[in-house]
Design an enzyme around this catalytic site. Structure first.
Site: not given
Ligand code: HMG
Ligand code: MG
Length: 303
Positions: A209, A15, A240, A207
């Site tokens: 990096h 992931r 990220c 966690h």
């Molecule tokens: P948003 O635009 O605020 O969401 O995004 P929304 O509810 O307004 O929906 C907008 C569109 O997204 C819609 O589609 C929804 O259907 C779709 P459209 O009508 O435009 O075609 N949507 C989704 N589609 C699939 N799965 C979903 C989903 N939710 C809405 N769950 C949202 C909010 C959170 C979805 C967006 O900001 C997002 O996907 N962000 C991704 C963030 C991410 O994955 N970052 C990397 C992981 S975190 C990380 O790596 C840190 C970690 O490792 C710890 C560290 O190191 O710090 C964990």
């Molecule tokens: Mg991370």
């Protein structure tokens, strides 16, 4: 100072490791990687995330990857779910655990999940409740706990605020994340100590990096607190997409090499893990970032 005799490594390579890859990685490769990781003895594997494919295209094959895994008994498979839509999509895939991910910095929260901290908690609340209805454990990640690419410094008070909010909505486990790898050992301890005010030792993890080469030192410092769960990424993959310049998590092989030297049990086979690191690195067309993997591969080549 009592070091834990056993440590759980949560493998986040499939992931966190792959989410940032610019080139598409075939689902079959991701599935094969999970198989190799579980064969190496990893018992906690973060497989994928149910986030918007517009935001993170690499994770768009989440359901396919989850469906393709031949599951092993005793292994916990987790997925990221930032909102109800994500959890509803994940439920048919039967994850053992889900991860909600918030941040200690407002700016990063906005950039990463498109809402502020308070609102993120309100989005997580029904996710936690629904997961619990299905008997699924919930981990909470507190990103940017040791520094933020947009805000800069992040205080331990800011970390504790999010920890408290997560605890308040019933999140079972608290992971303190140094998203951009700027933390140093005493700061890492200070942040985890805030988590330990609200969660028991068994439900706090680190966690880290490795952007500035501090991850192993930070883990060692957290071991001094008795913390016994750490995320790590095979071959040191990752970053990220919303924290530019951040490199991968600490490599699982490097953490394992250190823990073995300390006489701490993990149940993981280093040789098999190095094989997994070589497999995914070959698939991506580059060498592992892990120092241990490269050293062991060089030793093998010389033998
Ligand atoms: P948003 O635009 O605020 O969401 O995004 P929304 O509810 O307004 O929906 C907008 C569109 O997204 C819609 O589609 C929804 O259907 C779709 P459209 O009508 O435009 O075609 N949507 C989704 N589609 C699939 N799965 C979903 C989903 N939710 C809405 N769950 C949202 C909010 C959170 C979805 C967006 O900001 C997002 O996907 N962000 C991704 C963030 C991410 O994955 N970052 C990397 C992981 S975190 C990380 O790596 C840190 C970690 O490792 C710890 C560290 O190191 O710090 C964990
Ligand atoms: Mg991370």
């Amino acid at each position: 100072m009592v070091f834990p005799s056993q440590v759980t490594l949560v493998e986040v390579g499939p992931r966190d490791g792959l989410q940032n890859e610019a080139q598409p990685v075939a689902s079959a490769i991701k599935i094969d990687l999970v198989h190799r990781l579980q064969a190496a003895g990893l018992r906690e594997i973060e497989v994928t995330s149910f986030v918007s494919p517009k935001w993170v295209p690499q994770m768009a094959d989440n359901a396919e990857v989850m469906a393709g895994i031949a599951r092993r008994g005793g292994v916990r498979y987790s997925v990221l779910t930032p909102n109800l839509k994500g959890l509803e999509a994940a439920l048919p895939c039967k994850p053992d655990e889900i991860v909600v991910f918030g941040a200690a910095s407002e700016a990063f929260s906005q950039r990463n999940i498109n809402c502020g901290i308070e609102e993120s908690i309100e989005r997580f609340r029904p996710v936690v409740a629904l997961a619990h209805e299905h008997g699924i454990k919930v981990r909470g990640a507190v990103s940017c706990a040791l520094g933020c690419p947009y805000q800069g410094e992040v205080s331990a008070d800011e970390v504790e605020r999010v920890v408290r909010l997560m605890k308040g909505i019933g999140v079972d486990h608290c992971g303190i994340a140094d998203t951009i790898g700027v933390g140093t050992p005493r700061r890492a301890q200070a942040a985890l100590e805030r988590a330990l005010k609200h969660y028991p030792l068994a439900e706090v993890s680190g966690h880290f990096h490795d952007t500035y080469g501090q991850a192993l030192a930070n883990i060692y410092a957290c071991l001094e607190l008795g913390v016994a769960t750490f995320d790590a990424s095979v071959a040191g993959l990752g970053g990220c997409p919303y924290a530019k310049g951040a490199t991968g998590n600490v490599a699982t092989e490097d953490v394992l090499f250190m823990l073995r030297g300390l006489g701490i049990e993990t149940g993981i086979d280093l040789d098999a893990l190095v094989d997994a690191a070589k497999f995914i690195s070959d698939a991506l067309g580059r060498k592992p970032v892990s120092r241990s993997a490269n050293a062991l591969l060089a030793k093998r080549a010389a033998a």
